[in-house]
Structures are given as C-alpha cells and as structure tokens.
Scaffold this motif. Structure first.
Motif, short mmCIF file in Angstrom:
data_model
loop_
_atom_site.label_atom_id
_atom_site.label_comp_id
_atom_site.label_asym_id
_atom_site.label_seq_id
_atom_site.Cartn_x
_atom_site.Cartn_y
_atom_site.Cartn_z
N ALA A 10 0.81 -1.22 0.00
CA ALA A 10 0.00 0.00 0.00
C ALA A 10 0.84 1.27 0.00
O ALA A 10 0.42 2.29 -0.53
N ALA A 87 -8.42 0.98 -7.15
CA ALA A 87 -8.25 0.47 -5.78
C ALA A 87 -9.11 -0.77 -5.56
O ALA A 87 -8.67 -1.74 -4.94
N ALA A 88 -10.34 -0.77 -6.10
CA ALA A 88 -11.21 -1.96 -5.98
C ALA A 88 -10.62 -3.14 -6.73
O ALA A 88 -10.66 -4.29 -6.24
N THR A 91 -7.70 -4.46 -4.65
CA THR A 91 -8.22 -5.19 -3.48
C THR A 91 -8.69 -6.57 -3.89
O THR A 91 -8.41 -7.57 -3.23
N CYS A 94 -5.67 -8.84 -4.68
CA CYS A 94 -5.03 -9.29 -3.43
C CYS A 94 -5.86 -10.35 -2.72
O CYS A 94 -5.32 -11.31 -2.17
N ARG A 95 -7.17 -10.20 -2.76
CA ARG A 95 -8.06 -11.17 -2.12
C ARG A 95 -7.95 -12.53 -2.81
O ARG A 95 -7.93 -13.57 -2.16
#
Length: 108
Positions: A10, A87-88, A91, A94-95
């Motif tokens: 981040a 950003a979504a 995310t 990464c998930r």
C-alpha cells in the motif's frame, strides 16, 4: 519457471503499481482493444452498480491493465492506484491471490 510478480504494498510508489499492471498483457489475452475494452466496461459497470468487481483473477488483472493504459493516455496525472475503481481492482486481486502471480502475455 515463469517470472512472478507481487501486488505492490500500500505504501509503494505509484510507478510500482503501474509496473504491476503492465505485468498482464490484456490486449494480447483478451481480444485486442475491442475485446479488452468490452470486458473492462462490463466490470466497471458491475462495480458501479454493486461495488463488486468479481472473482476472476485474470479478468481483474486485464481490467487493471486497461485502466493503466487509459491513465497513461490521459496524461498520467494523479496517483494511478488511488482511483477508486483501480483500488477496488487491486483489493480484488489481493483477495484472490495474496502471493506472487505469473507475468502473462508478452507483458514486461
């Protein structure tokens, strides 16, 4: 063994996110500009309607590639990774794959 990449942390520089996005050649893997833009528009529309980006890692990486190309062609102003849709996508990536992932296509 194929080259592996990780999603930048981040606090990474914006250039690291741009480099990561280029580790997946969305043009090559999703039908050049026409197929890629159709895919990216559908994911963006889903996100705008539901705040969900889906759970297909390759699709999310393709969308990230599409977004970084658009960012570049619009002048590259601002921090790429701070765009809410980007950003979504990050995310979601990464998930789905918190560890290293392969470079795909002739990216790099």
């Amino acid at each position: 063994m194929a080259k592996q990449v990780r999603v930048p942390s981040a606090d990474a520089e914006s250039s690291e996110f741009v480099e990561f996005a280029h580790s997946y050649n969305g043009y090559e893997l999703h039908g050049e500009m026409e197929g890629l833009s159709r895919l990216a528009r559908s994911v963006r529309h889903r996100w705008q309607e539901s705040a969900e980006v889906g759970d297909d890692l390759d699709v999310l990486r393709a969308c990230l590639f599409y977004e970084v190309r658009g960012h570049r062609h619009s002048g590259g102003y601002g921090r790429f990774e701070q765009d809410p849709f980007v950003a979504a996508l990050l995310t979601g990536i990464c998930r789905l794959s918190p560890g290293p992932m392969p470079v795909k296509g002739s990216a790099g």
